[in-house]
Scaffold this active site. Structure first.
Site, PDB file in Angstrom:
ATOM      1  N   TYR A   2       0.858  -1.190   0.000  1.00  0.00           N
ATOM      2  CA  TYR A   2       0.000   0.000   0.000  1.00  0.00           C
ATOM      3  C   TYR A   2       0.893   1.239   0.000  1.00  0.00           C
ATOM      4  O   TYR A   2       1.717   1.403   0.895  1.00  0.00           O
ATOM      5  CB  TYR A   2      -0.831  -0.106   1.275  1.00  0.00           C
ATOM      6  CG  TYR A   2      -1.781   0.996   1.642  1.00  0.00           C
ATOM      7  CD1 TYR A   2      -3.036   1.090   1.066  1.00  0.00           C
ATOM      8  CD2 TYR A   2      -1.435   1.907   2.650  1.00  0.00           C
ATOM      9  CE1 TYR A   2      -3.927   2.087   1.470  1.00  0.00           C
ATOM     10  CE2 TYR A   2      -2.318   2.891   3.047  1.00  0.00           C
ATOM     11  CZ  TYR A   2      -3.566   2.973   2.446  1.00  0.00           C
ATOM     12  OH  TYR A   2      -4.448   3.945   2.846  1.00  0.00           O
ATOM     13  N   ASN A  36       3.761   2.566  14.195  1.00  0.00           N
ATOM     14  CA  ASN A  36       2.440   1.921  14.139  1.00  0.00           C
ATOM     15  C   ASN A  36       2.388   0.770  13.133  1.00  0.00           C
ATOM     16  O   ASN A  36       1.359   0.107  13.008  1.00  0.00           O
ATOM     17  CB  ASN A  36       1.340   2.940  13.828  1.00  0.00           C
ATOM     18  CG  ASN A  36       0.842   3.622  15.089  1.00  0.00           C
ATOM     19  OD1 ASN A  36       1.164   3.196  16.199  1.00  0.00           O
ATOM     20  ND2 ASN A  36       0.055   4.665  14.937  1.00  0.00           N
ATOM     21  N   TYR A  37       3.498   0.550  12.426  1.00  0.00           N
ATOM     22  CA  TYR A  37       3.677  -0.689  11.654  1.00  0.00           C
ATOM     23  C   TYR A  37       4.875  -1.408  12.270  1.00  0.00           C
ATOM     24  O   TYR A  37       5.933  -1.549  11.652  1.00  0.00           O
ATOM     25  CB  TYR A  37       3.970  -0.407  10.181  1.00  0.00           C
ATOM     26  CG  TYR A  37       2.926   0.357   9.405  1.00  0.00           C
ATOM     27  CD1 TYR A  37       1.563   0.288   9.730  1.00  0.00           C
ATOM     28  CD2 TYR A  37       3.282   1.121   8.306  1.00  0.00           C
ATOM     29  CE1 TYR A  37       0.616   0.987   9.002  1.00  0.00           C
ATOM     30  CE2 TYR A  37       2.336   1.815   7.561  1.00  0.00           C
ATOM     31  CZ  TYR A  37       1.012   1.753   7.915  1.00  0.00           C
ATOM     32  OH  TYR A  37       0.080   2.446   7.172  1.00  0.00           O
TER      33      TYR A  37
HETATM   34  C1  LIG Z   1      -6.507  -2.624   9.164  1.00  0.00           C
HETATM   35  C2  LIG Z   1      -5.537  -1.602   9.668  1.00  0.00           C
HETATM   36  C3  LIG Z   1      -5.533  -0.339   9.106  1.00  0.00           C
HETATM   37  C4  LIG Z   1      -4.650   0.641   9.582  1.00  0.00           C
HETATM   38  N1  LIG Z   1      -4.695   1.890   9.041  1.00  0.00           N
HETATM   39  C5  LIG Z   1      -3.876   2.850   9.522  1.00  0.00           C
HETATM   40  C6  LIG Z   1      -3.939   4.169   9.016  1.00  0.00           C
HETATM   41  O1  LIG Z   1      -4.723   4.490   8.124  1.00  0.00           O
HETATM   42  N2  LIG Z   1      -3.100   5.101   9.547  1.00  0.00           N
HETATM   43  C7  LIG Z   1      -2.217   4.789  10.555  1.00  0.00           C
HETATM   44  O2  LIG Z   1      -1.503   5.691  11.015  1.00  0.00           O
HETATM   45  N3  LIG Z   1      -2.133   3.536  11.047  1.00  0.00           N
HETATM   46  C8  LIG Z   1      -2.941   2.568  10.569  1.00  0.00           C
HETATM   47  N4  LIG Z   1      -2.870   1.310  11.065  1.00  0.00           N
HETATM   48  C9  LIG Z   1      -1.883   1.003  12.110  1.00  0.00           C
HETATM   49  C10 LIG Z   1      -2.451   1.373  13.472  1.00  0.00           C
HETATM   50  O3  LIG Z   1      -2.237   2.749  13.711  1.00  0.00           O
HETATM   51  C11 LIG Z   1      -1.720   0.551  14.556  1.00  0.00           C
HETATM   52  O4  LIG Z   1      -2.042  -0.811  14.376  1.00  0.00           O
HETATM   53  C12 LIG Z   1      -2.043   1.023  15.973  1.00  0.00           C
HETATM   54  O5  LIG Z   1      -1.121   0.461  16.859  1.00  0.00           O
HETATM   55  C13 LIG Z   1      -3.445   0.655  16.373  1.00  0.00           C
HETATM   56  O6  LIG Z   1      -3.683   0.966  17.713  1.00  0.00           O
HETATM   57  P1  LIG Z   1      -4.606  -0.008  18.628  1.00  0.00           P
HETATM   58  O7  LIG Z   1      -4.834   0.657  19.931  1.00  0.00           O
HETATM   59  O8  LIG Z   1      -5.795  -0.448  17.814  1.00  0.00           O
HETATM   60  O9  LIG Z   1      -3.674  -1.282  18.684  1.00  0.00           O
HETATM   61  P2  LIG Z   1      -3.141  -2.187  19.869  1.00  0.00           P
HETATM   62  O10 LIG Z   1      -2.491  -3.331  19.168  1.00  0.00           O
HETATM   63  O11 LIG Z   1      -4.194  -2.450  20.865  1.00  0.00           O
HETATM   64  O12 LIG Z   1      -2.029  -1.291  20.529  1.00  0.00           O
HETATM   65  C14 LIG Z   1      -0.819  -0.966  19.905  1.00  0.00           C
HETATM   66  C15 LIG Z   1       0.173  -0.597  21.013  1.00  0.00           C
HETATM   67  O13 LIG Z   1      -0.327   0.526  21.738  1.00  0.00           O
HETATM   68  C16 LIG Z   1      -0.494   0.172  23.111  1.00  0.00           C
HETATM   69  N5  LIG Z   1      -1.701   0.820  23.608  1.00  0.00           N
HETATM   70  C17 LIG Z   1      -2.985   0.617  23.223  1.00  0.00           C
HETATM   71  N6  LIG Z   1      -3.818   1.378  23.939  1.00  0.00           N
HETATM   72  C18 LIG Z   1      -3.065   2.091  24.809  1.00  0.00           C
HETATM   73  C19 LIG Z   1      -3.348   3.032  25.835  1.00  0.00           C
HETATM   74  N7  LIG Z   1      -4.591   3.396  26.123  1.00  0.00           N
HETATM   75  N8  LIG Z   1      -2.308   3.555  26.535  1.00  0.00           N
HETATM   76  C20 LIG Z   1      -1.035   3.200  26.276  1.00  0.00           C
HETATM   77  N9  LIG Z   1      -0.709   2.295  25.321  1.00  0.00           N
HETATM   78  C21 LIG Z   1      -1.701   1.736  24.590  1.00  0.00           C
HETATM   79  C22 LIG Z   1      -0.550  -1.341  23.162  1.00  0.00           C
HETATM   80  O14 LIG Z   1      -0.093  -1.811  24.415  1.00  0.00           O
HETATM   81  C23 LIG Z   1       0.383  -1.711  22.043  1.00  0.00           C
HETATM   82  O15 LIG Z   1       1.727  -1.671  22.465  1.00  0.00           O
HETATM   83  C24 LIG Z   1      -3.746   0.317  10.617  1.00  0.00           C
HETATM   84  C25 LIG Z   1      -3.757  -0.968  11.178  1.00  0.00           C
HETATM   85  C26 LIG Z   1      -4.635  -1.910  10.713  1.00  0.00           C
HETATM   86  C27 LIG Z   1      -4.634  -3.278  11.345  1.00  0.00           C
END
Ligand SMILES: Cc1cc2nc3c(=O)[nH]c(=O)nc-3n(C[C@H](O)[C@H](O)[C@H](O)COP(=O)(O)OP(=O)(O)OC[C@H]3O[C@@H](n4cnc5c(N)ncnc54)[C@H](O)[C@@H]3O)c2cc1C
Length: 400
Positions: free
Chosen positions: A273, A346-347
């Site tokens: 992507y 975030n990746y």
């Molecule tokens: C389908 C898909 C699409 C995506 N699209 C984008 C995009 O358009 N743009 C972009 O920038 N990124 C994108 N991402 C990447 C996304 O930003 C990361 O996967 C991000 O880590 C997601 O955060 P989460 O809280 O859902 O994940 P989690 O896996 O729950 O957390 C990621 C990390 O953050 C920590 N964390 C979570 N919540 C907290 C909290 N409240 N306090 C402290 N630490 C915390 C967790 O412990 C872990 O280490 C995408 C990912 C996927 C799977």
């Protein structure tokens, strides 16, 4: 009030827009969690126009754990005299799971004044053109593929500066193992020449590709578009990798992409992507936030997925080799330099720590954080002295 502990981007968009007609520029997938996404930087279709999520982050409420194991809640803000300002800064791209548990993110665009929430954050365009351009693999030659990717990358090289007239247009090229390659475009429909800009962009990317693309455009309300969830068709087992591109990929690298995506031996799905980047993201200085990558033209995401755990080893190995071939000239990683600018936390990719896959000699922490890392380490040592919050790619506390 949005409860951050389980909020998604879709919920955030809905509450901010329905409440005050404002938004935070953030990711394109509504189910992604706010918790990790924001702390890692956060980018999406509005980032060329409004910057990263963290460019609007004003503060965090966070539970930290001190040396004696005692938990306490801190509110850390961007205010110059805030004693916890460093802890705020660490959340402008330092990544989730490093310093404590964030219970609230506070947003306010720098320079915004007053108490009216409707004036503290950007207002998204109320309507947009949502366009899908589909290029069939059937009939697409290696030459045509090369042309498509080069066209797309060259267009972004020419239109990534802050203030570019096309900031209101966001294109993402989806190269994949499926039947069609897609160009996904969101265009601010309120721009005076929006339709022409969209047509010109599609023409520039499609020139000389050798297959006739199908084009579908709908007029969408911004909120409906931002919160629309696509039916889940991606298999559950995944491995992803990313990179920042400062320049278009070389022809050799694009040929590697073609070979990888056409590899008949691979049983899963794979998406490469290329997300449009730059614009207002590049208007912010490299030390203003913890995201130092502020002059890239594109963000690249390799995402391989497959249905069965039994295929984990083979599939992970496949995507590792694929990515390594693309970045072979720099030790298998997008080492910060003239062409690339490292990786996006975030990746997260644990291969960056493994000398078998990272042969560049550049530490994983430099790939992700560059010059931000020593400061992040000092903040980590101060607020999480026992390294309570840790994971495979977490920040290592500064010694002493
Ligand atoms: C389908 C898909 C699409 C995506 N699209 C984008 C995009 O358009 N743009 C972009 O920038 N990124 C994108 N991402 C990447 C996304 O930003 C990361 O996967 C991000 O880590 C997601 O955060 P989460 O809280 O859902 O994940 P989690 O896996 O729950 O957390 C990621 C990390 O953050 C920590 N964390 C979570 N919540 C907290 C909290 N409240 N306090 C402290 N630490 C915390 C967790 O412990 C872990 O280490 C995408 C990912 C996927 C799977």
């Amino acid at each position: 009030m949005l409860d951050i502990t389980d909020a998604t981007l879709g919920q955030m968009y809905e509450q901010l827009y329905l409440g005050w007609k404002v938004t935070v520029p953030a990711g394109v997938c509504p189910p992604v969690g706010v918790g990790g996404h924001i702390a890692g930087g956060g980018y999406g279709p509005l980032s060329r126009k409004f910057g990263l999520s963290v460019d609007h982050l004003y503060g965090v409420e966070i539970v930290v754990v001190d040396r004696s194991g005692q938990a306490r809640t801190i509110v850390a803000t961007a205010r110059p005299n805030d004693p916890h300002r460093d802890l705020w800064w660490a959340h402008t791209g330092g990544g989730g799971g490093n310093f404590g548990f964030v219970t609230k993110y506070l947003f306010r665009t720098p320079g915004a004044t007053g108490d009216d929430p409707g004036k503290l954050l950007p207002t998204p365009p109320p309507t947009l053109f949502m366009t899908w351009v589909s290029y069939p693999w059937d009939g697409l030659t290696q030459e045509g593929f090369l042309r498509l990717v080069k066209n797309h990358n060259a267009w972004h090289a020419a239109h990534s500066a802050p203030g570019d007239p096309y900031e209101g247009l966001h294109g993402a090229l989806h190269l994949n193992t499926e039947k069609f390659i897609y160009l996904e475009i969101r265009t601010d429909a309120t721009m005076p020449d929006a339709r022409k800009m969209l047509d010109d962009y599609i023409a520039a990317v499609s020139a000389g590709v050798g297959v006739t693309p199908q084009i579908s455009t709908t007029d969408d309300l911004w909120l409906a578009n931002a919160t629309l969830e696509f039916p889940q068709t991606i298999p559950p087992r995944t491995k992803s990798k990313g990179s920042y591109l400062r320049k278009p990929l070389a022809d050799r690298q694009i040929v590697e992409l073609y070979r990888g995506l056409r590899d008949p031996a691979y049983k899963g799905q794979c998406l490469v992507y290329f997300a449009g980047y730059g614009g207002q993201v590049n208007a912010v200085g490299p030390n203003a936030t913890a995201v130092p990558q502020r002059d890239s033209i594109l963000k690249l995401w390799f995402s391989a997925s497959w249905p069965n755990a039994a295929d984990d080893e083979e599939s992970v190995d496949w995507v590792r080799r694929f990515y390594q071939r693309v970045f072979a000239d720099t030790g298998g990683m997008p080492v910060p330099g003239d062409r690339y600018d490292g990786c996006y936390i975030n990746y997260p990719d644990i291969d960056s720590k493994d000398p078998a896959w990272n042969r560049s000699g550049v530490p994983w922490s430099t790939l992700y954080y560059k010059q931000s890392y020593p400061r992040l380490q000092r903040i980590k040592a101060k607020y999480d002295p026992n390294n309570t919050f840790r994971h495979a790619l977490s920040i290592e506390p500064a010694a002493g």
